[in-house]
Scaffold this active site. Structure first.
Site, PDB file in Angstrom:
ATOM      1  N   ASN A 410      -0.731  -0.716   7.090  1.00  0.00           N
ATOM      2  CA  ASN A 410      -0.106  -1.621   6.145  1.00  0.00           C
ATOM      3  C   ASN A 410       1.412  -1.607   6.276  1.00  0.00           C
ATOM      4  O   ASN A 410       2.000  -2.538   6.824  1.00  0.00           O
ATOM      5  CB  ASN A 410      -0.540  -1.252   4.721  1.00  0.00           C
ATOM      6  CG  ASN A 410      -0.163  -2.300   3.701  1.00  0.00           C
ATOM      7  OD1 ASN A 410       0.684  -3.133   3.957  1.00  0.00           O
ATOM      8  ND2 ASN A 410      -0.793  -2.250   2.553  1.00  0.00           N
ATOM      9  N   ASP A 411       2.025  -0.519   5.837  1.00  0.00           N
ATOM     10  CA  ASP A 411       3.484  -0.485   5.808  1.00  0.00           C
ATOM     11  C   ASP A 411       4.107  -0.650   7.196  1.00  0.00           C
ATOM     12  O   ASP A 411       5.183  -1.210   7.327  1.00  0.00           O
ATOM     13  CB  ASP A 411       3.959   0.825   5.176  1.00  0.00           C
ATOM     14  CG  ASP A 411       3.472   0.951   3.744  1.00  0.00           C
ATOM     15  OD1 ASP A 411       3.392  -0.097   3.067  1.00  0.00           O
ATOM     16  OD2 ASP A 411       3.143   2.065   3.318  1.00  0.00           O
ATOM     17  N   VAL A 412       3.402  -0.138   8.229  1.00  0.00           N
ATOM     18  CA  VAL A 412       3.998  -0.179   9.568  1.00  0.00           C
ATOM     19  C   VAL A 412       3.976  -1.565  10.198  1.00  0.00           C
ATOM     20  O   VAL A 412       4.525  -1.758  11.270  1.00  0.00           O
ATOM     21  CB  VAL A 412       3.327   0.833  10.524  1.00  0.00           C
ATOM     22  CG1 VAL A 412       3.517   2.246  10.028  1.00  0.00           C
ATOM     23  CG2 VAL A 412       1.861   0.522  10.712  1.00  0.00           C
ATOM     24  N   VAL A 413       3.327  -2.538   9.527  1.00  0.00           N
ATOM     25  CA  VAL A 413       3.368  -3.905  10.034  1.00  0.00           C
ATOM     26  C   VAL A 413       4.018  -4.848   9.014  1.00  0.00           C
ATOM     27  O   VAL A 413       3.963  -6.054   9.153  1.00  0.00           O
ATOM     28  CB  VAL A 413       1.954  -4.459  10.378  1.00  0.00           C
ATOM     29  CG1 VAL A 413       1.385  -3.730  11.574  1.00  0.00           C
ATOM     30  CG2 VAL A 413       1.012  -4.342   9.196  1.00  0.00           C
ATOM     31  N   ALA A 451       2.983   3.121   0.491  1.00  0.00           N
ATOM     32  CA  ALA A 451       4.346   3.038  -0.019  1.00  0.00           C
ATOM     33  C   ALA A 451       4.434   2.080  -1.205  1.00  0.00           C
ATOM     34  O   ALA A 451       5.493   1.891  -1.777  1.00  0.00           O
ATOM     35  CB  ALA A 451       5.297   2.597   1.082  1.00  0.00           C
TER      36      ALA A 451
END
Lengths: 484, 106
Positions: A410-413, A451
């Site tokens: 999620n957060d890394v994209v 996050a």
């Protein structure tokens, strides 16, 4: 200036003293060589073995040859029993735990080391020599090493236990701006208390032994409060940081006992761990201080986005899309680990390759809950090395990619890292998934990432969602593709 | 001032070891590929289990019951750190090792 202050060199020693020191030297060299070899895939496993040999050597020679004030190690029976218990329990846990639970496990073992360091300080405090205190007061290196060992060890222990609980899903986050002030307050109290003890002057140690227990309690509370507000994206950083804390706590023991093996081993881990922590912070574009002060995510005025529609895709459509693509990039995240879907993910990748589709994996350094978490996970499923591409290297390729499959990441994209200066993750390098021609996102539900930030990649026109547990979805997808 | 100088002189060897080890640690780590971050962290985690030596020393000179109990606990915890740490690291790295053979087959 030339007055002799003290005579500190003691030159009487025995053969065994010499052997002991020599074995510590060899152990230290093995630690260093081992750590160095651990940083190369070819030699990593041997490196680990070397370090382990160094450790065994240091332990055996300590039991056999160590002398304190002319006294050899006593209670050897109890020591051996304790070592046997620790070995059996440690070995069993380490062998039984699933690969996905690895981060928790490292955190747990790290906590054990911290607790051990704290206990050593706890026991050494009442034994501070009266002569030393009479001459220098409490303000001396010995007392400082004891107090720091206690505080750092306890913080590491308590913090690691909380990190363990969080990663294991037993403990939630406390996210409140108040925590920041509580943490700063606690830190001030801890430092103040150390200064207070050290400035007591000439006192009788047995009269102030209770103070060390108060310090222990405060340090434990600080350790808990330290990790409590930190969530999600920061968990790898926290484990790495606590890891280096324990290293420093062990080094304090080296100071206490004038023990070079503990000193080099501890400091080596302390500095290496700190560098690793900083590397991770850089990867997320956040300062270490920011992480330490905590309270990540949740806060910050998130920019209002035009909330587009979420579009779902059926399994058969997804299967067709993937089957007739030329280039597919898989972006794995924690969801893959949780669902234990690494094997079926590799099946999908093999199936697609057999149909002439080029499949690669985009590995974000902090995807999952530990740096390199995804590498370990996919390695377990036998995904070849060369297919795992780091995000910065795959990003230029993404515009030519037909489909990006985001599995439980999620957060890394999240494009907010590039577009939204008010986002807590702004500036963090990401896998630029939205550059691809099509995006399929596998996700359990519409919940936010760890996050706790809205991800508007999901609302992108090119994005289609496949809801459900990653393992089940992948299984069904593989089935559909086989049918084609 | 004198206190500080005395302190420095008394502990000069250790201070040297500490300062040089700090640089060594940085140097040794700095070229690690991301792929090895987790095993490396785990390996480093095992190495700070060296704290067990301190635990053995205290336990070896413990006299009161309280000290015995705490020392016993310290040795167990230290061993857990060492054994668990090295075994887990080995398990992780074991998965990496199989790769080249698989590759040649394809």
């Amino acid at each position: 200036m030339d007055k002799i202050i003290t005579i500190t060199e003691n030159i009487s020693f025995t053969m065994t003293d010499s052997i002991l020191e020599l074995s510590y030297l060899i152990a230290s060299v093995l630690f260093i060589v081992g750590l160095k070899m651990l940083s190369n895939p070819e030699s990593a496993r041997r490196g680990n073995t070397y370090a382990a040999i160094g450790m065994v050597l240091a332990i055996i020679t300590t039991i056999l040859f160590h002398k304190q004030d002319g006294q050899s190690i006593g209670n050897i029976g109890y020591i051996l029993v304790a070592i046997v218990i620790g070995t059996i329990v440690g070995w069993t846990i380490a062998m039984k735990v699933k690969m996905t639970a690895m981060p928790q496990l490292v955190s747990l073992f790290n906590g054990m080391g911290g607790a051990s360091a704290a206990l050593i300080s706890l026991m050494e405090f009442p034994h501070i020599s009266a002569a030393l205190v009479a001459e220098h007061g409490m303000m001396n290196g010995h007392v400082l090493a004891i107090l720091l060992g206690l505080v750092i060890g306890s913080v590491s222990f308590a913090g690691s236990m909380i990190a363990f609980g969080k990663l294991d899903g037993r403990i939630g986050d406390i996210r409140s701006p108040l925590m920041r002030y509580i943490n700063i307050g606690l830190l001030v109290i801890v430092v103040g208390f150390i200064v207070y003890i050290m400035t007591l002057g000439s006192v009788k140690i047995d009269e102030i032994t209770y103070l060390i227990y108060i310090l222990l309690a405060i340090a434990l509370i600080y350790g808990i409060a330290f990790v409590m507000p930190i969530g999600g994206a920061d968990m790898p950083v926290v484990i790495s940081l606590l890891n280096s804390f324990t290293g420093v706590a062990a080094a304090m023991g080296g100071f206490l006992y004038n023990n070079q093996a503990m000193l080099t081993g501890g400091i080596l881990v302390g500095s290496a761990g700190t560098i690793l922590t900083v590397l991770m912070c850089n990867a997320m574009n956040r300062s270490l201080l920011n992480v330490i002060i905590g309270a990540f995510g949740g806060g910050g005025a998130a920019m209002e986005h035009e909330e587009g529609n979420i579009r779902e895709i059926t399994l058969s459509d997804a299967a067709v899309l993937l089957n007739y693509s030329q280039k597919v990039v898989i972006v794995p995240g924690y969801g893959l680990a949780v669902a234990q879907a690494q094997h079926i993910c590799h099946d999908l990748d093999k199936l697609l390759e057999s149909k002439g589709v080029e499949v690669k994996y985009a590995i974000h350094p902090v995807a999952g809950r530990m740096p390199g978490h995804m590498n370990v996970l996919l390695a377990e499923a036998d995904v070849p090395y060369e297919k795992l591409i780091e995000s910065e290297h795959i990003n230029p390729d993404l515009p030519n990619t037909d489909v990006v499959v985001v599995i439980g990441a999620n957060d890394v994209v999240n494009p907010a890292a590039q577009d939204d200066p008010s986002s807590p993750i702004y500036g963090m390098p990401i896998v630029n998934a939205r550059a691809a021609k099509n995006i399929i996102v596998m996700k359990r539900g519409m919940g936010k990432g760890y996050a706790a930030i809205e991800n508007y990649l999901f609302f992108n026109d090119k994005t289609r969602m496949l809801f459900g547990n990653a393992k089940d979805t992948l299984q069904a997808l593989v089935g559909e593709i086989k049918e084609l | 001032m004198q206190e500080i100088l005395t302190y420095f002189f008394e502990y000069r060897q250790m201070i040297f070891v500490v300062v040089l080890s700090v640089f060594l640690g940085i140097e040794v780590i700095s070229n690690v590929p991301a792929i090895l971050h987790t095993p490396l962290m785990s390996g480093a985690n095992a190495i700070h289990g060296v704290v067990i030596i301190g635990a053995i020393i205290v336990m070896g000179h413990a006299e009161s019951t309280l000290a015995m109990v705490l020392g016993f606990l310290a040795v167990i915890l230290g061993t857990l750190n060492v054994v668990g740490g090295f075994v887990v690291t080995d398990r992780m790295l074991d998965m990496f090792k199989k790769k080249p053979k698989k590759e040649t087959k394809n």
